[in-house]
Design an enzyme around this catalytic site. Structure first.
Site, PDB file in Angstrom:
ATOM      1  CE  LYS A   1      -4.336   1.454   2.171  1.00 54.96           C
ATOM      2  NZ  LYS A   1      -5.305   1.170   3.251  1.00 54.96           N
TER       3      LYS A   1
ATOM      4  CD  GLU B   1     -19.062  -2.613   8.907  1.00 53.45           C
ATOM      5  OE1 GLU B   1     -18.308  -1.833   8.317  1.00 53.45           O
ATOM      6  OE2 GLU B   1     -19.296  -3.793   8.509  1.00 53.45           O
TER       7      GLU B   1
ATOM      8  NE  ARG C   1     -20.574  -2.882   5.901  1.00 51.64           N
ATOM      9  CZ  ARG C   1     -20.225  -3.491   4.764  1.00 51.64           C
ATOM     10  NH1 ARG C   1     -20.620  -3.004   3.611  1.00 51.64           N
ATOM     11  NH2 ARG C   1     -19.472  -4.571   4.775  1.00 51.64           N
TER      12      ARG C   1
END
Length: 630
Positions: A280, A367, A395
């Protein structure tokens, strides 16, 4: 190469490896320069340059379907599909979206913004392909962080069972926004360090074939040896046990390895998991060395130093104000624990984690689990603080309904990024939480007018013992008001009059209070006296104040930076009707029945006419109506 001139990815098929390497650098330079001005998700995109180029070289988009999970790593894909010349408008009002967008390009076949959806959608596309008799490839690209989402695991289970042809690319950079956590992350870690499995397996098969078959016993033993090698080389072989052909791990910045494995994947029947290791932020030192997620997505920055360019602020960040007040309370109340679904940095919980490591839980992108975990803690008389963005709370709606509210458990939900959030657009605007929480029995919903009231609301939530309570707070910073030293609990359901008035009243809360006060100032200049009420408790309403206002036959205007349908204004209308004041003059301002695109919050408010001038117009139109009835 001038990447703004690219119109179609087909040209990649004729490029040599050396030209691909050169193009990779050109794209990185382009992204670093452009995002320094606009901001955006620089870390994820710098990490997938070679991977995106290789995919577009070996597949034929849009016939072959690329599904970018979360979608914040799709900038290179956008450049290759003819949108490089629009990057100066990235994430700006009416400009290029920071996520895949179907109305931008036929190459964007799936719109994302939330994680862990790509595999389910890809399965749907693969099933449709087979029913229709088509022959295209379906290629979801999912990160190791998104793979912790329950929906992704459900999809893996189904894909492996159905044996549909699909190439799942696992972009493994050991990060989601913050560093990844959890057992699955550890499994992937062992896969990274185990080395390449497939070549060693093939070598062993060749050796076994040279051994003369002496009855079935030796053959069975040989198979056992092969299987044991599988488990030795790649711990658990999680994906193969689910029914996938596992390829990798592959260096995601090495074109030779990418080319070889993509070619093999295309020839393989059934579901394939191509495990690609990427870095990344690769190619930009500040992003490449980011260990906490600062460079996942940023505003503008200085290229030479990597310093972020920040606008002047007066007060503390709302996320920090809330989490630090929870941290302060946790020093005297050992029942308080904090939970985050992979957002410890965004929710500013690093300080809490440092001071109370045994009472801080980052559960990854999960979540639903985070929400029911909080409920479980509450059954044992703990005081869980669930820090979650409004858009991500969506969610976990069933868990809020079934596990928290139905059992009337003392969970404090900190609804971060409530209201319009701006540049991330439709998938991230936090405008639905009032509507979907207000209907739930036992739930208290509140939002402070400033950071001082905010700290008192946090204290209110942590000392509340009668069920679930949610506090909304916006993205950004407070206004710099003076802060009280001592915290006190607010009476549940109590409103506050900020400005007296006799001709009409504006009922509002949170970010729209300045709008209401400014509108009242303007109306005063035209001779209208307007009361402004801080309706800080959205549920329950201040019924006593509502009755007083209705008995005075005072026109009411509600303002909310949230959807109108089922929102705060709807609650006011319902109360007036049920109390026998169905004739009351009530108007509402808020988010209309549409998804709100990306852009600055100011521009978006203007676009939907949620403005001070509109408030003035409505009050002026309402007051004469009151006078005529009298």
């Amino acid at each position: 190469m001038d990447v703004t001139k690219i119109k179609d990815p087909a040209f990649l098929k004729n490029l040599s490896k050396e030209e691909m390497v050169e193009l990779s650098q050109d794209i990185r330079d382009f992204l670093i320069e452009n995002l320094s001005a606009t901001g955006g998700h620089i870390g994820p995109n710098l990490g997938v340059v070679e991977l995106t180029l290789a995919l577009h070289k070996h597949f034929d988009s849009p016939k072959d379907k690329f599904l970018w999970d979360v979608g914040h790593q799709s900038y290179v894909h956008k450049i290759l599909t003819g949108r490089g010349d629009k990057f100066d408008t990235l994430r700006q009002f009416k400009g290029l979206c920071g996520f895949p967008k179907m109305n931008e390009s036929e190459h964007d076949v799936w719109e994302t913004g939330h994680s862990s959806t790509s595999l389910s959608a890809a399965m749907g596309m693969a099933i449709a392909r087979d029913i229709k008799g088509d022959s295209n490839y379906v290629v979801p690209i999912i990160g190791d962080g998104a793979l912790t989402g329950g929906m992704a695991l459900e999809a893996l289970n189904h894909i492996g069972h159905e044996k549909k042809d699909m190439i799942v690319v696992l972009n493994d950079n050991e990060m989601s926004i913050a560093p990844n956590v959890g057992a699955l992350h550890s499994v992937l870690g062992r896969m990274r360090t185990a080395g390449k499995y497939n070549k060693a397996k093939d070598d062993l098969e060749y050796i076994l074939k040279k051994i003369p078959a002496v009855g079935g016993k030796l053959a069975t033993t040989a198979e056992r040896v092969k299987d044991s090698l599988k488990y030795l080389l790649v711990s658990g072989m999680f994906f193969e046990e689910l029914g996938f052909t596992y390829l990798g791990p592959v260096d995601g910045h090495n074109f030779d390895e990418l080319d070889e494995n993509i070619r093999f994947a295309k020839k393989t029947k059934g579901p394939v998991l191509l495990h690609v290791i990427t870095k990344k932020g690769k190619g930009f030192h500040p992003a490449e060395n980011d260990k906490v997620g600062t460079w996942h997505g940023t505003g503008p920055y200085k290229i030479d130093t990597g310093d972020l360019i920040k606008s002047a602020v007066k007060g503390p960040a709302w996320s920090a104000l809330v989490s630090e007040t929870v941290r302060k309370s946790a020093r005297t109340d050992e029942r308080i624990v904090a939970i985050t679904p992979a957002m410890p940095v965004g929710s500013k919980l690093e300080g809490f984690a440092s001071e109370f490591p045994d009472r801080m839980f980052d559960v990854g992108i999960a979540e639903q689990h985070a929400t029911t975990l909080a409920a479980g803690l509450a059954t044992q008389k703990m005081k869980p603080f669930l820090a979650i963005y409004s858009t991500f709370l969506q969610r976990a709606y069933d868990q809020v309904v079934h596990d928290i509210c139905r059992q009337n458990l003392n969970v404090f939900i900190g609804i971060d990024r409530a209201g319009l959030v701006g540049a991330d657009g439709e998938t991230h605007q936090g405008v639905f939480d009032i509507a979907f929480l207000r209907s739930l029995p036992n739930m208290v919903v509140m939002m402070p007018k400033d950071e001082n009231e905010g700290q008192h609301m946090v204290h209110t939530a942590l000392t509340y013992d009668d069920g679930p309570i949610a506090m909304r707070y916006p993205r950004g910073n407070g206004s710099g008001v003076e802060m009280d030293e001592e915290l006190s609990a607010l009476p549940i359901g109590s409103w506050e009059v900020l400005r007296e008035g006799s001709d009409a009243a504006i009922l509002t809360f949170g970010t729209t209070i300045p709008m209401a006060l400014n509108a009242a100032d303007k109306l005063a200049k035209s001779g209208l006296s307007v009361k402004v009420v801080n309706a800080r408790f959205i549920k329950p309403l201040d019924e006593a104040m509502m009755m007083d206002l209705l008995k005075l036959n005072m026109p009411l205007l509600t303002i909310e930076e949230a959807v109108l349908q089922g929102g705060f204004g709807s609650a006011v209308l319902e109360f007036a009707h049920d109390a026998g004041f169905g004739h009351a003059t009530i108007e509402r301002m808020g988010i209309p029945d549409q998804f709100i695109e990306h852009g600055s919050v100011g521009k978006l408010l203007e676009e939907i006419n949620l403005t001070e001038s509109r408030a003035v117009e409505l009050i002026q139109s309402m007051v004469p109506a009151k006078e005529k009835r009298a």
